[in-house]
Design an enzyme around this catalytic site. Structure first.
Site, PDB file in Angstrom:
ATOM      1  N   HIS A   1     -10.012  -5.321  -3.493  1.00 45.17           N
ATOM      2  CA  HIS A   1      -8.715  -5.496  -2.829  1.00 45.17           C
ATOM      3  C   HIS A   1      -8.933  -5.909  -1.390  1.00 45.17           C
ATOM      4  O   HIS A   1      -9.858  -5.434  -0.739  1.00 45.17           O
ATOM      5  CB  HIS A   1      -7.857  -4.230  -2.906  1.00 45.17           C
ATOM      6  CG  HIS A   1      -8.560  -2.967  -2.517  1.00 45.17           C
ATOM      7  ND1 HIS A   1      -9.474  -2.349  -3.337  1.00 45.17           N
ATOM      8  CD2 HIS A   1      -8.498  -2.218  -1.394  1.00 45.17           C
ATOM      9  CE1 HIS A   1      -9.933  -1.259  -2.738  1.00 45.17           C
ATOM     10  NE2 HIS A   1      -9.367  -1.157  -1.557  1.00 45.17           N
TER      11      HIS A   1
ATOM     12  N   ASP B   1       0.847  -1.185   0.000  1.00 44.85           N
ATOM     13  CA  ASP B   1       0.000   0.000   0.000  1.00 44.85           C
ATOM     14  C   ASP B   1       0.887   1.241   0.000  1.00 44.85           C
ATOM     15  O   ASP B   1       1.896   1.301   0.695  1.00 44.85           O
ATOM     16  CB  ASP B   1      -0.919   0.008   1.232  1.00 44.85           C
ATOM     17  CG  ASP B   1      -2.064   1.008   1.085  1.00 44.85           C
ATOM     18  OD1 ASP B   1      -3.213   0.569   0.905  1.00 44.85           O
ATOM     19  OD2 ASP B   1      -1.792   2.236   1.133  1.00 44.85           O
ATOM     20  N   ILE B   2       0.490   2.251  -0.773  1.00 43.13           N
ATOM     21  CA  ILE B   2       1.312   3.459  -0.912  1.00 43.13           C
ATOM     22  C   ILE B   2       1.333   4.281   0.378  1.00 43.13           C
ATOM     23  O   ILE B   2       2.281   5.032   0.629  1.00 43.13           O
ATOM     24  CB  ILE B   2       0.827   4.292  -2.122  1.00 43.13           C
ATOM     25  CG1 ILE B   2       1.935   5.190  -2.634  1.00 43.13           C
ATOM     26  CG2 ILE B   2      -0.443   5.078  -1.809  1.00 43.13           C
ATOM     27  CD1 ILE B   2       1.652   5.773  -4.024  1.00 43.13           C
TER      28      ILE B   2
ATOM     29  N   GLU C   1     -12.452   3.161  -1.569  1.00 42.48           N
ATOM     30  CA  GLU C   1     -11.972   4.284  -2.392  1.00 42.48           C
ATOM     31  C   GLU C   1     -11.615   3.863  -3.808  1.00 42.48           C
ATOM     32  O   GLU C   1     -11.821   4.626  -4.748  1.00 42.48           O
ATOM     33  CB  GLU C   1     -10.768   4.933  -1.715  1.00 42.48           C
ATOM     34  CG  GLU C   1     -11.127   5.587  -0.381  1.00 42.48           C
ATOM     35  CD  GLU C   1      -9.893   6.052   0.372  1.00 42.48           C
ATOM     36  OE1 GLU C   1      -9.573   7.241   0.279  1.00 42.48           O
ATOM     37  OE2 GLU C   1      -9.271   5.207   1.033  1.00 42.48           O
TER      38      GLU C   1
ATOM     39  N   ASN D   1     -12.938  -3.245   2.110  1.00 40.29           N
ATOM     40  CA  ASN D   1     -13.988  -2.238   2.105  1.00 40.29           C
ATOM     41  C   ASN D   1     -14.802  -2.380   0.824  1.00 40.29           C
ATOM     42  O   ASN D   1     -14.227  -2.471  -0.265  1.00 40.29           O
ATOM     43  CB  ASN D   1     -13.370  -0.839   2.180  1.00 40.29           C
ATOM     44  CG  ASN D   1     -12.577  -0.624   3.458  1.00 40.29           C
ATOM     45  OD1 ASN D   1     -13.016  -1.057   4.515  1.00 40.29           O
ATOM     46  ND2 ASN D   1     -11.431   0.015   3.363  1.00 40.29           N
TER      47      ASN D   1
HETATM   48  P1  5GP Z   1      -9.826   1.388   0.135  1.00 38.72           P
HETATM   49  O1  5GP Z   1     -10.070   2.649   0.894  1.00 38.72           O
HETATM   50  O2  5GP Z   1     -10.440   1.441  -1.245  1.00 38.72           O
HETATM   51  O3  5GP Z   1     -10.176   0.156   0.904  1.00 38.72           O
HETATM   52  O4  5GP Z   1      -8.253   1.284  -0.018  1.00 38.72           O
HETATM   53  C1  5GP Z   1      -7.522   1.848  -1.063  1.00 38.72           C
HETATM   54  C2  5GP Z   1      -6.073   1.746  -0.687  1.00 38.72           C
HETATM   55  O5  5GP Z   1      -5.307   1.964  -1.849  1.00 38.72           O
HETATM   56  C3  5GP Z   1      -5.620   2.790   0.345  1.00 38.72           C
HETATM   57  O6  5GP Z   1      -5.088   2.133   1.494  1.00 38.72           O
HETATM   58  C4  5GP Z   1      -4.560   3.605  -0.401  1.00 38.72           C
HETATM   59  O7  5GP Z   1      -3.472   3.985   0.415  1.00 38.72           O
HETATM   60  C5  5GP Z   1      -4.128   2.658  -1.525  1.00 38.72           C
HETATM   61  N1  5GP Z   1      -3.689   3.320  -2.738  1.00 38.72           N
HETATM   62  C6  5GP Z   1      -4.301   4.346  -3.380  1.00 38.72           C
HETATM   63  N2  5GP Z   1      -3.612   4.685  -4.493  1.00 38.72           N
HETATM   64  C7  5GP Z   1      -2.541   3.834  -4.544  1.00 38.72           C
HETATM   65  C8  5GP Z   1      -1.464   3.689  -5.468  1.00 38.72           C
HETATM   66  O8  5GP Z   1      -1.347   4.392  -6.461  1.00 38.72           O
HETATM   67  N3  5GP Z   1      -0.575   2.691  -5.214  1.00 38.72           N
HETATM   68  C9  5GP Z   1      -0.666   1.883  -4.116  1.00 38.72           C
HETATM   69  N4  5GP Z   1       0.288   0.953  -3.967  1.00 38.72           N
HETATM   70  N5  5GP Z   1      -1.680   1.996  -3.228  1.00 38.72           N
HETATM   71  C10 5GP Z   1      -2.603   2.961  -3.434  1.00 38.72           C
END
Ligand code: 5GP
Length: 127
Positions: free
Chosen positions: A110, A35-36, A105, A97
């Site tokens: 994932h 995760d970034i 998001e 999520n």
């Molecule tokens: P969600 O909120 O959809 O469950 O999680 C999305 C996740 O994707 C977040 O933890 C966010 O830090 C990660 N994320 C968003 N953009 C990128 C990216 O460009 N690269 C990586 N490796 N992770 C990302």
């Protein structure tokens, strides 16, 4: 079909190699990468390579082979990052999520794998 996949999302771009990611492991049907913005010392995202919006979409429409591959990959990530107790770690959390109330998001399924530190209570209770 209820779910419409939009391939402009950031994980689709990672899968196509259009933007970089720090790969943890890759299988025929799944990809795991860091995760970034890590929330714990270990924070890995595991995604299916197929175009699935979220968990509900995936288990409704993916093949048994894709589903098996994905769930085994989550387990491999926990062992290879050494958060799994079988690998000498102290445990981990898997979280996905889904949709607006789930605060998703990125609209490509994932699973987050968190570990390396205590993850705290499961979720904040209302009220
Ligand atoms: P969600 O909120 O959809 O469950 O999680 C999305 C996740 O994707 C977040 O933890 C966010 O830090 C990660 N994320 C968003 N953009 C990128 C990216 O460009 N690269 C990586 N490796 N992770 C990302």
């Amino acid at each position: 079909m209820y779910y419409v996949y939009d391939d402009r999302n950031i994980f689709a771009k990672i899968l196509r190699g259009e933007i970089p990611s720090k790969k943890v492991l890759e299988t025929e049907h799944s990809l795991a990468f860091e995760d970034i913005h890590p929330a714990k010392p270990v924070h890995v995202l595991v995604i299916p390579k197929g175009p699935y919006v979220n968990y509900d979409h995936f288990v409704a429409e993916a093949s048994d082979e894709e589903i098996t591959d994905f769930f085994r990959t989550v387990g491999k990530v926990a062992r290879e990052t050494r958060v799994a107790e079988a690998a000498g770690g102290n445990g981990f959390r898997v979280l996905s999520n889904c949709g607006p109330d789930g605060f998703q998001e990125v609209p490509h399924l994932h699973f987050h794998v968190f570990g390396g530190a205590h993850c705290g209570p499961m979720i904040k209770r209302d009220g």
